[in-house]
Each structure stands twice: as structure tokens, then as C-alpha cells.
Motif scaffolding. Structure first.
Motif, PDB file in Angstrom:
ATOM      1  N   ILE A 135       0.855  -1.196   0.000  1.00 24.35           N
ATOM      2  CA  ILE A 135       0.000   0.000   0.000  1.00 24.35           C
ATOM      3  C   ILE A 135       0.889   1.244   0.000  1.00 24.35           C
ATOM      4  O   ILE A 135       1.880   1.326   0.719  1.00 24.35           O
ATOM      5  CB  ILE A 135      -0.899   0.060   1.250  1.00 24.35           C
ATOM      6  CG1 ILE A 135      -1.656  -1.245   1.461  1.00 24.35           C
ATOM      7  CG2 ILE A 135      -1.878   1.224   1.165  1.00 24.35           C
ATOM      8  CD1 ILE A 135      -2.406  -1.296   2.790  1.00 24.35           C
ATOM      9  N   GLY A 136       0.495   2.225  -0.801  1.00 23.08           N
ATOM     10  CA  GLY A 136       1.130   3.531  -0.776  1.00 23.08           C
ATOM     11  C   GLY A 136       0.067   4.612  -0.846  1.00 23.08           C
ATOM     12  O   GLY A 136      -1.077   4.349  -1.239  1.00 23.08           O
ATOM     13  N   ARG A 137       0.434   5.825  -0.473  1.00 22.58           N
ATOM     14  CA  ARG A 137      -0.536   6.921  -0.511  1.00 22.58           C
ATOM     15  C   ARG A 137       0.178   8.239  -0.819  1.00 22.58           C
ATOM     16  O   ARG A 137       1.371   8.387  -0.543  1.00 22.58           O
ATOM     17  CB  ARG A 137      -1.295   7.039   0.810  1.00 22.58           C
ATOM     18  CG  ARG A 137      -0.455   7.460   2.004  1.00 22.58           C
ATOM     19  CD  ARG A 137      -1.298   7.614   3.263  1.00 22.58           C
ATOM     20  NE  ARG A 137      -0.570   8.217   4.370  1.00 22.58           N
ATOM     21  CZ  ARG A 137       0.092   7.533   5.288  1.00 22.58           C
ATOM     22  NH1 ARG A 137       0.119   6.218   5.234  1.00 22.58           N
ATOM     23  NH2 ARG A 137       0.723   8.169   6.270  1.00 22.58           N
ATOM     24  N   ASP A 138      -0.596   9.193  -1.381  1.00 21.46           N
ATOM     25  CA  ASP A 138      -0.033  10.515  -1.620  1.00 21.46           C
ATOM     26  C   ASP A 138      -0.251  11.398  -0.391  1.00 21.46           C
ATOM     27  O   ASP A 138      -0.647  10.921   0.683  1.00 21.46           O
ATOM     28  CB  ASP A 138      -0.593  11.131  -2.911  1.00 21.46           C
ATOM     29  CG  ASP A 138      -2.071  11.486  -2.827  1.00 21.46           C
ATOM     30  OD1 ASP A 138      -2.638  11.514  -1.712  1.00 21.46           O
ATOM     31  OD2 ASP A 138      -2.675  11.753  -3.894  1.00 21.46           O
ATOM     32  N   THR A 139      -0.015  12.698  -0.533  1.00 20.99           N
ATOM     33  CA  THR A 139       0.005  13.595   0.630  1.00 20.99           C
ATOM     34  C   THR A 139      -1.321  14.303   0.889  1.00 20.99           C
ATOM     35  O   THR A 139      -1.366  15.226   1.705  1.00 20.99           O
ATOM     36  CB  THR A 139       1.096  14.669   0.439  1.00 20.99           C
ATOM     37  OG1 THR A 139       0.876  15.345  -0.816  1.00 20.99           O
ATOM     38  CG2 THR A 139       2.478  14.036   0.424  1.00 20.99           C
ATOM     39  N   ARG A 140      -2.392  13.914   0.238  1.00 18.18           N
ATOM     40  CA  ARG A 140      -3.690  14.558   0.475  1.00 18.18           C
ATOM     41  C   ARG A 140      -4.122  14.368   1.929  1.00 18.18           C
ATOM     42  O   ARG A 140      -3.844  13.321   2.533  1.00 18.18           O
ATOM     43  CB  ARG A 140      -4.752  13.954  -0.449  1.00 18.18           C
ATOM     44  CG  ARG A 140      -4.513  14.233  -1.907  1.00 18.18           C
ATOM     45  CD  ARG A 140      -5.367  13.367  -2.823  1.00 18.18           C
ATOM     46  NE  ARG A 140      -4.822  13.462  -4.168  1.00 18.18           N
ATOM     47  CZ  ARG A 140      -5.183  14.393  -5.043  1.00 18.18           C
ATOM     48  NH1 ARG A 140      -6.135  15.263  -4.719  1.00 18.18           N
ATOM     49  NH2 ARG A 140      -4.630  14.442  -6.233  1.00 18.18           N
ATOM     50  N   ALA A 223       4.463  20.638  -7.461  1.00 17.85           N
ATOM     51  CA  ALA A 223       2.992  20.608  -7.415  1.00 17.85           C
ATOM     52  C   ALA A 223       2.457  20.541  -5.984  1.00 17.85           C
ATOM     53  O   ALA A 223       1.316  20.155  -5.762  1.00 17.85           O
ATOM     54  CB  ALA A 223       2.428  19.447  -8.240  1.00 17.85           C
ATOM     55  N   ASN A 224       3.301  20.905  -5.014  1.00 16.01           N
ATOM     56  CA  ASN A 224       2.929  20.800  -3.589  1.00 16.01           C
ATOM     57  C   ASN A 224       2.503  19.378  -3.226  1.00 16.01           C
ATOM     58  O   ASN A 224       1.602  19.171  -2.407  1.00 16.01           O
ATOM     59  CB  ASN A 224       1.818  21.797  -3.246  1.00 16.01           C
ATOM     60  CG  ASN A 224       2.315  23.219  -3.278  1.00 16.01           C
ATOM     61  OD1 ASN A 224       3.379  23.534  -2.758  1.00 16.01           O
ATOM     62  ND2 ASN A 224       1.554  24.099  -3.920  1.00 16.01           N
ATOM     63  N   GLY A 225       3.165  18.407  -3.871  1.00 22.63           N
ATOM     64  CA  GLY A 225       2.796  17.013  -3.678  1.00 22.63           C
ATOM     65  C   GLY A 225       3.941  16.149  -3.216  1.00 22.63           C
ATOM     66  O   GLY A 225       5.014  16.624  -2.829  1.00 22.63           O
ATOM     67  N   GLY A 250       5.174  21.935  -1.039  1.00 21.30           N
ATOM     68  CA  GLY A 250       4.171  21.429  -0.111  1.00 21.30           C
ATOM     69  C   GLY A 250       4.231  22.022   1.273  1.00 21.30           C
ATOM     70  O   GLY A 250       3.520  21.558   2.170  1.00 21.30           O
ATOM     71  N   THR A 251       5.039  23.043   1.476  1.00 18.87           N
ATOM     72  CA  THR A 251       5.164  23.624   2.812  1.00 18.87           C
ATOM     73  C   THR A 251       4.159  24.746   3.067  1.00 18.87           C
ATOM     74  O   THR A 251       4.052  25.222   4.184  1.00 18.87           O
ATOM     75  CB  THR A 251       6.590  24.172   3.014  1.00 18.87           C
ATOM     76  OG1 THR A 251       6.899  25.079   1.945  1.00 18.87           O
ATOM     77  CG2 THR A 251       7.603  23.046   3.031  1.00 18.87           C
ATOM     78  N   GLY A 252       3.441  25.145   2.036  1.00 20.03           N
ATOM     79  CA  GLY A 252       2.469  26.223   2.232  1.00 20.03           C
ATOM     80  C   GLY A 252       1.362  26.210   1.207  1.00 20.03           C
ATOM     81  O   GLY A 252       0.210  26.520   1.502  1.00 20.03           O
ATOM     82  N   GLY A 253       1.704  25.838  -0.017  1.00 27.99           N
ATOM     83  CA  GLY A 253       0.720  25.851  -1.091  1.00 27.99           C
ATOM     84  C   GLY A 253      -0.191  24.639  -1.075  1.00 27.99           C
ATOM     85  O   GLY A 253       0.055  23.643  -0.397  1.00 27.99           O
ATOM     86  N   LYS A 254      -1.255  24.717  -1.861  1.00 30.84           N
ATOM     87  CA  LYS A 254      -2.249  23.663  -1.950  1.00 30.84           C
ATOM     88  C   LYS A 254      -1.922  22.734  -3.114  1.00 30.84           C
ATOM     89  O   LYS A 254      -1.507  23.184  -4.187  1.00 30.84           O
ATOM     90  CB  LYS A 254      -3.636  24.287  -2.139  1.00 30.84           C
ATOM     91  CG  LYS A 254      -4.791  23.330  -2.002  1.00 30.84           C
ATOM     92  CD  LYS A 254      -6.113  24.095  -2.088  1.00 30.84           C
ATOM     93  CE  LYS A 254      -7.298  23.155  -1.927  1.00 30.84           C
ATOM     94  NZ  LYS A 254      -8.584  23.879  -2.041  1.00 30.84           N
ATOM     95  N   LEU A 255      -2.101  21.445  -2.916  1.00 25.78           N
ATOM     96  CA  LEU A 255      -1.787  20.431  -3.909  1.00 25.78           C
ATOM     97  C   LEU A 255      -2.433  20.748  -5.259  1.00 25.78           C
ATOM     98  O   LEU A 255      -3.648  20.959  -5.352  1.00 25.78           O
ATOM     99  CB  LEU A 255      -2.271  19.064  -3.410  1.00 25.78           C
ATOM    100  CG  LEU A 255      -2.038  17.872  -4.319  1.00 25.78           C
ATOM    101  CD1 LEU A 255      -0.559  17.523  -4.377  1.00 25.78           C
ATOM    102  CD2 LEU A 255      -2.832  16.662  -3.843  1.00 25.78           C
TER     103      LEU A 255
END
Length: 554
Positions: A135-140, A223-225, A250-255
């Protein structure tokens, strides 16, 4: 089946029934398994995640191999999420199991066990066969809880799960392939991924000595991802042979918001937050780092995009040159979709004398077609793609690279090819892998972005959509380039295309909504926009358009 096996099966199904009640399906909700799996707003996916955990266990039992499950919605907005299954060699799951996925996801609560039982019977699955799932997942924000639902599904059918946590989508595909090849492809760890790709990259750029710091410098929009996070982890492995300035990390912006590969491709402009100097190399990943596009700004401030078509052309040109130098008899093919710019196709066929094949939209179609060549290069225009090397091609390359009796020129070409194989993620399109490959090709060939861009000039193109009452009225053939129905539509498109130079156009139904997608290209942007509008009007009139008529672009 013995009474013992029956008892085990009943006990497992009782556990599934009990756990399923904790992940209830909203009554009447129906979802489609598209090219990249299920995708929708995250709030609607808990039951789907649980059930895909169940299906992954069944797929593992059927194949007697490790299966992957990735929780991601790639370039979609942050509030969305999704899930897809990964087959044993890191490829997308087979079409039959896509159908099973929809049956399992859409079954009403009381019918779930029956659907699972039918799949097991149809596929002759032994309930006692072991099962393993990565299993893997992104940062959402929603990904952690949704991946837990997947884990619940796996465990309720007594599957073994390895949760890698946050990964890029291509990294999960890589892990699955490594595991099922007993680590012949690589080690199924993030460090193994970094080591394999970076070592090959470092070896490749040794063939380009005296690179300056400017030539090593690259601006990357993450991509803030998750791609930004993993690229930072990988940097030490690159031994300063690539010096990265990372934006949208990804430290401030939205994905994916005003950044990322999809945004740059659609807007034909730079992402928010990237400070470009004239001629500077820049690239953008998408949210889960399986797409990449390059771009730069010229001295007059004009934006230049080098998309998947440009990347495929650069790589295939490089590979053909090496194969020729090595004296190897290997067939190179480039696989495109109807969305590929006509100039790229003409350049490959007429200038490079490379075989080009067009297939239906969807990376799974490109991947399968690329497997038919010794070396298959495939990229969608959106920047999703990779290179596939057949086992026999790899064997021939390796033998030549080790052959002490061959000439220095042939041996050097074979060694470069060998490292090109190793820097490439052959399981799936991979932004990080593709970035390293592009950077290596540019370095070895001594090319600037401007020289790469000048290989051919893209024809102006336009994509539009037309709302219709029922998208199924349009059926297509010839890799979606020609419409079979409704009657008269293709004749109308053909007549319109004849009115413009270097033009073509096609229409195809959307995969998810009642809209028809229109693509047009011609010699000028004005002619392209005019052709696109007229084709939209033909679709509106002949295919049951709804709402206001399509309007010309201003």
C-alpha cells in the motif's frame, strides 16, 4: 473443496461482513474504474477503499504474487482522492479485474459477499492461498484515513499488508515489480529506488564531462505534492550531478493549485511561485509524480512548453542513435494517442524513420502497445510515459557492454544504453525517472532546451468540450480518430478539415461525463480555433447538444 476449507471461507466471509458494516456504501452510489482507477471527492470513497483491499487480496491469491494498491488522485484537486490496483509486474490491473473492481465497489451492502463469492468461483481462487499487498498513498489530507480503510479490507480477508506510507505512485509500482522479480529489478525500498536510478544517472553523465553548474541546475515545480518530498530525499544520491531548485514543495501551497504538470500543460504558462530566468530549464511534476513537462522562457518573454510529445521525440532520437552506433538489431517504436501533435508524428516518421503507432487514449493502451517493440517509447501529451525494453533487448545490450572483443564505439554505446535501461522506471510513467533520463540525454548529447525545442515546431492546437444529452451516441474507430456514429458527423468533420492547411480534428466521448471532447490543429492558432469551433457546432447539431450553443473563442 474440503469441509476445512469451507469452514475457513465462512469464517473469513463473516469477518468481511462484520468489517464491511464499518465502511458502509452510500445507497445508489455508482462509480467507474477509469484508466487510473476510481476518483471522486474523498468523502465518497471509504467503502471503495475497504472493498479494493478485499479485491487486492483476491487478485494476489489468483496471481500468487504481491499486488499493489495506491491511494491517490494524481493531478486532481486536493479535495478529491482515488485508488488503483497494481498488477505483479508493476503494470495496471487487467481489464477483467477492472470490471470486478466496479462490481465490488458498486454492490449494495447486502450483495457484497455474493459478488466476492462469484469472483472467487469464476477465477477458481483457492481461499487458502496466501496473499500479499503493498500500500502507498499521496500527501492529500484524506489519504491516511482512506489507506487505513484499504488495510481493514486486506486484513479482514487474512491478507498480509506492507504499508509504505507516503510514496509517489511510480515508487509503489516499482516496489511491486521488485518484489515479484525477487529483487532482480531492484530492491523494494525507497532507498533501493533512489540508488538504482541515481547510480545509472551518475554513470550516464560521466559521458558528458565538463558540465558547468548552470548545465547541472534545474528548477522543479513539485505541485505541492509527494514528488517534492521524495525528490528532496533523493538529492544526496545524485552526488551533486543535478542541482535542484525546488518550488511548490508542499510547505504552504495547496496540492495541484495553480501549479503542477497538468496546470502548466493546460494553461500553457508557468506555475505559481516559479521564478524563471531567460532560457532556464524548468519542469513540473503532477501531484503523485507520474507526469512531467518541461518549459522555458525565451529572451522576448515567450513561454515554451516541451510536453510528452517533445519528451518522446528527444528520448527516441537518443535511443535510435545509440542502437545504430552499437550495431544492434532492435526495433524502436513510439506509441502515441490521437492527442499527439501532428508535427511530432511527422518528425518521427519522416526525419527519424521511427515506427509510430497510435492507440486509444489511456496510458494502459500505450503501455501494452509499447511492449510489442524491442524498445517501446510511449508518452501521452500530458507528460505521462516511459520507455519499455524487452528482455531480449536488455540481454543483447548487456552482452555487448561486456564483450571485450567489440570496438570502443560499440561498447560505449552499449554501456550508455545499459544505464539508460536502469534509469528508466519500466513499470509505469515516472516523473522523477523521466526527469533524470531527460537530463542525461541533454547532457550526453550536449543539447540546450532551445535546441531540443527546435527539433520540430508544434502545430497550434485546441481542445474543447461540448455537453450532450448522452455521450454514448458517439462511437469511434481508428484509435478514436474517426467517428462511426452518429450518421453524418465524421463526414462533417472531414469537410471542415479540408478547409484549413495542415489540419486535423477528431471527436471522442468523455470517459466520465456526458460531454464530447473535441481536438483540432491547423497551421495558425486563428485557423485552429475556427476549426475547433466549427467541429463543436457539428457535434452540437448532430450528437444531441444540450444547453447553449458552443461559442467562438475570443
Amino acid at each position: 473443496m474440503t469441509l476445512f476449507n469451507v469452514a475457513i471461507g465462512m469464517a473469513l466471509f463473516e469477518e468481511v461482513s462484520k468489517k464491511s458494516a464499518l465502511h458502509p456504501k452510500p445507497a445508489g452510489l455508482l462509480l467507474n474504474y477509469g484508466t487510473s482507477g476510481f476518483r471522486t471527492v474523498a468523502e465518497q470513497l471509504d467503502h471503495v477503499m475497504f472493498r479494493m483491499g478485499l479485491l487486492a487480496v483476491l487478485r494476489s491469491k489468483k496471481t500468487k504474487a504481491t499486488i499493489g494498491v495506491m491511494v491517490t488522485a494524481s493531478h486532481n484537486p486536493e479535495e478529491d482522492n482515488g485508488i488503483k490496483l497494481v498488477d505483479p509486474m508493476g503494470e495496471m490491473v487487467t481489464p477483467t479485474w477492472e470490471e470486478y473492481a466496479m462490481q465490488v465497489a458498486n454492490a449494495e451492502q447486502e450483495a457484497l459477499l455474493t459478488v466476492l463469492g462469484d469472483i472467487m468461483k469464476r477465477e477458481a481462487i483457492d481461499i487458502n492461498q496466501g496473499a500479499a499487498v503493498f500500500i502507498g498513498r499521496d500527501t492529500r489530507p484524506s489519504s491516511e484515513s482512506l489507506s487505513q480503510a484499504v488495510l481493514d479490507g486486506i486484513l479482514s480477508l487474512a491478507g498480509h499488508a506492507h504499508d509504505y506510507g507516503v510514496l509517489t505512485t511510480p515508487q509503489l509500482h516499482f516496489m511491486v515489480r521488485c518484489e515479484n522479480t525477487q529483487s532482480r529489478y531492484g530492491n523494494p525500498t525507497t532507498e533501493g529506488y533512489y540508488q538504482k536510478l541515481s547510480q545509472a544517472f551518475v554513470q550516464l553523465v560521466k559521458h558528458a564531462p565538463n558540465r558547468t553548474d548552470d548545465q547541472k541546475h534545474l528548477l522543479v515545480d513539485g505541485a505541492n505534492g509527494v514528488g517534492a518530498l521524495k525528490l528532496r530525499e533523493m538529492e544526496p544520491f545524485l552526488q551533486k550531478e543535478l542541482q535542484i531548485s525546488l518550488f511548490n514543495k508542499g510547505t504552504g501551497g495547496k496540492l495541484n493549485f495553480q501549479c503542477g504538470a497538468d496546470y502548466v500543460k493546460v494553461q500553457q504558462g508557468p506555475p505559481l511561485g516559479v521564478e524563471m530566468l531567460v532560457g532556464q530549464r524548468c519542469c513540473s511534476f503532477d501531484g503523485d509524480a507520474d507526469r512531467i513537462v518541461y518549459y522555458y522562457s525565451d529572451s522576448e518573454g515567450r513561454f515554451h512548453l516541451l510536453d510528452g510529445d517533445k519528451i518522446a521525440t528527444l528520448i527516441s532520437t537518443f535511443l535510435k542513435k545509440l542502437v545504430t552506433q552499437a550495431g544492434l538489431d532492435l526495433q524502436i517504436g513510439v506509441v502515441q494517442t490521437a492527442y499527439a501533435n501532428g508535427s511530432s508524428t511527422r518528425y518521427l516518421e519522416n526525419n527519424m524513420k521511427v515506427t509510430v503507432r497510435c492507440v486509444e487514449t489511456g496510458v494502459k493502451h500505450l503501455h501494452h502497445a509499447a511492449q510489442e517493440f524491442d524498445i517501446g517509447v510511449y508518452f501521452e501529451a500530458n507528460g505521462h510515459g516511459t520507455v519499455l525494453f524487452s528482455e531480449s533487448a536488455v540481454e543483447k545490450i548487456q552482452q555487448l557492454a561486456m564483450d571485450s572483443s567489440t570496438s570502443d564505439e560499440k561498447k560505449s554505446a552499449a554501456q550508455i544504453l545499459e544505464n539508460t535501461v536502469n534509469v528508466t522506471n519500466q513499470a509505469v510513467g515516472d516523473a522523477i525517472s523521466d526527469m533524470l533520463l531527460v537530463e542525461a540525454v541533454l547532457a550526453v548529447q550536449g543539447l540546450s532546451l532551445q535546441q531540443w525545442d527546435a527539433m520540430y515546431t508544434d502545430l497550434p492546437n485546441r481542445q474543447r468540450k461540448v455537453k450532450v444529452a448522452d455521450k454514448s451516441v458517439i462511437t469511434t474507430t481508428d484509435a478514436e480518430r474517426r467517428a462511426l456514429s452518429p450518421a453524418g458527423l465524421q463526414d462533417a468533420v472531414d469537410a471542415l478539415v479540408k478547409q484549413y492547411r495542415l489540419s486535423r480534428a477528431f471527436v471522442r466521448p468523455s470517459g466520465t461525463e456526458d460531454t464530447i471532447r473535441v481536438y483540432a490543429e491547423a497551421d495558425t492558432q486563428e485557423n485552429t480555433d475556427s476549426l475547433a469551433h466549427e467541429v463543436c457546432m457539428a457535434v452540437y447539431r448532430l450528437a444531441g447538444g444540450v444547453g447553449e450553443e458552443p461559442q467562438p473563442l475570443c
